[in-house]
Design an enzyme around this catalytic site. Sequence first.
Site, short mmCIF file in Angstrom:
data_model
loop_
_atom_site.label_atom_id
_atom_site.label_comp_id
_atom_site.label_asym_id
_atom_site.label_seq_id
_atom_site.Cartn_x
_atom_site.Cartn_y
_atom_site.Cartn_z
N LYS A 9 0.63 -1.30 -0.15
CA LYS A 9 -0.07 -0.03 0.01
C LYS A 9 0.82 1.34 -0.01
CE LYS A 9 -3.84 -2.20 2.11
NZ LYS A 9 -5.00 -2.11 3.31
N TYR A 49 -12.28 -2.46 -3.62
CA TYR A 49 -12.91 -2.67 -2.44
C TYR A 49 -14.28 -2.60 -2.40
CZ TYR A 49 -8.49 -2.73 0.20
OH TYR A 49 -7.07 -2.93 0.63
N ARG A 85 -1.78 -14.34 4.32
CA ARG A 85 -2.51 -13.65 5.43
C ARG A 85 -1.83 -14.01 6.56
NH1 ARG A 85 -6.80 -10.15 4.13
NH2 ARG A 85 -7.39 -10.34 6.22
N ASN A 112 -1.94 0.42 6.48
CA ASN A 112 -1.41 -0.89 7.22
C ASN A 112 -0.65 -1.74 6.46
OD1 ASN A 112 -3.58 -1.98 5.64
ND2 ASN A 112 -4.72 -2.79 7.32
N HIS A 115 -2.11 -5.37 1.44
CA HIS A 115 -3.45 -6.20 1.35
C HIS A 115 -3.18 -7.40 0.78
CE1 HIS A 115 -7.17 -7.22 -0.62
NE2 HIS A 115 -6.44 -7.55 -1.47
N GLU A 126 -9.28 -10.76 -8.00
CA GLU A 126 -8.44 -9.77 -7.70
C GLU A 126 -7.41 -9.68 -8.71
OE1 GLU A 126 -7.37 -9.73 -3.76
OE2 GLU A 126 -9.56 -9.15 -2.94
#
Length: 137
Positions: A9, A49, A85, A112, A115, A126
Site C-alpha cells: 500500500k 474494495y 494472510r 496498514n 493487502h 483480484e
Amino acid sequence: MEQTLSIIKPDAVAKNVIGKIVDRFESNGLRIASMKKIQMSAADAGKFYEVHAQRPFFGELVEFMTSGPVVIIVLEGEDAVAKNRKLMGATNPKEADAGTIRADFAQSIDANAVHGSDSLENAKNEINFFFARREVL
Ligand code: ATP
Ligand code: MG
C-alpha cells in the site's frame, strides 16, 4: 499450488520498504508470479474494495489507496492465500503478531502496509482485476 494477490500500500511504498516486504514472501516459500507499480484511480480503488462500499471508512480507504503508488503482486505457492494472510498479520497493526509485515511496517488500521486476498475465489477475481493472463508467469 495457489495464487493470491498482494498489494504493497501507499504508506509502505513511501517508506521505501518494497524490497523488505518482497523478501518476507520469498523467504517464506512464496514466489513472485507477477509484480507492477501503479497509481490506482478512485474508480479502481472503489471497485477493488466494493465489498466495503457501505462501511463508514470506505471514503477514507479509497482516498488512502489513491494517495500514492502501490505495488501489485501475484504470489504463488502452497496454501498461498492463507500463508500470505499469516505473514501480513492482523488488519490493525497494534493487534498484529510480532514479526508480521503489519507489526513491522504499518502504523495504523488504515495505513496498514499490505493487502492480501482473503479467499481463493477473491484471489482469482483480484488477480484478473489487475493482470492480463500473459503477465502472470
Ligand atoms: P485488506 O483487505 O486491505 O487486505 P483486511 O482484509 O485485513 O485488509 P478488511 O476488513 O478487508 O481487512 O478491510 C479492508 C481495509 O479497510 C483494511 O486493510 C483497512 O485499511 C481498512 N479498514 C478496515 N477496517 C477499518 C476501520 N475500522 N477503520 C479504518 N479502516 C479500516
Ligand atoms: Mg480484506
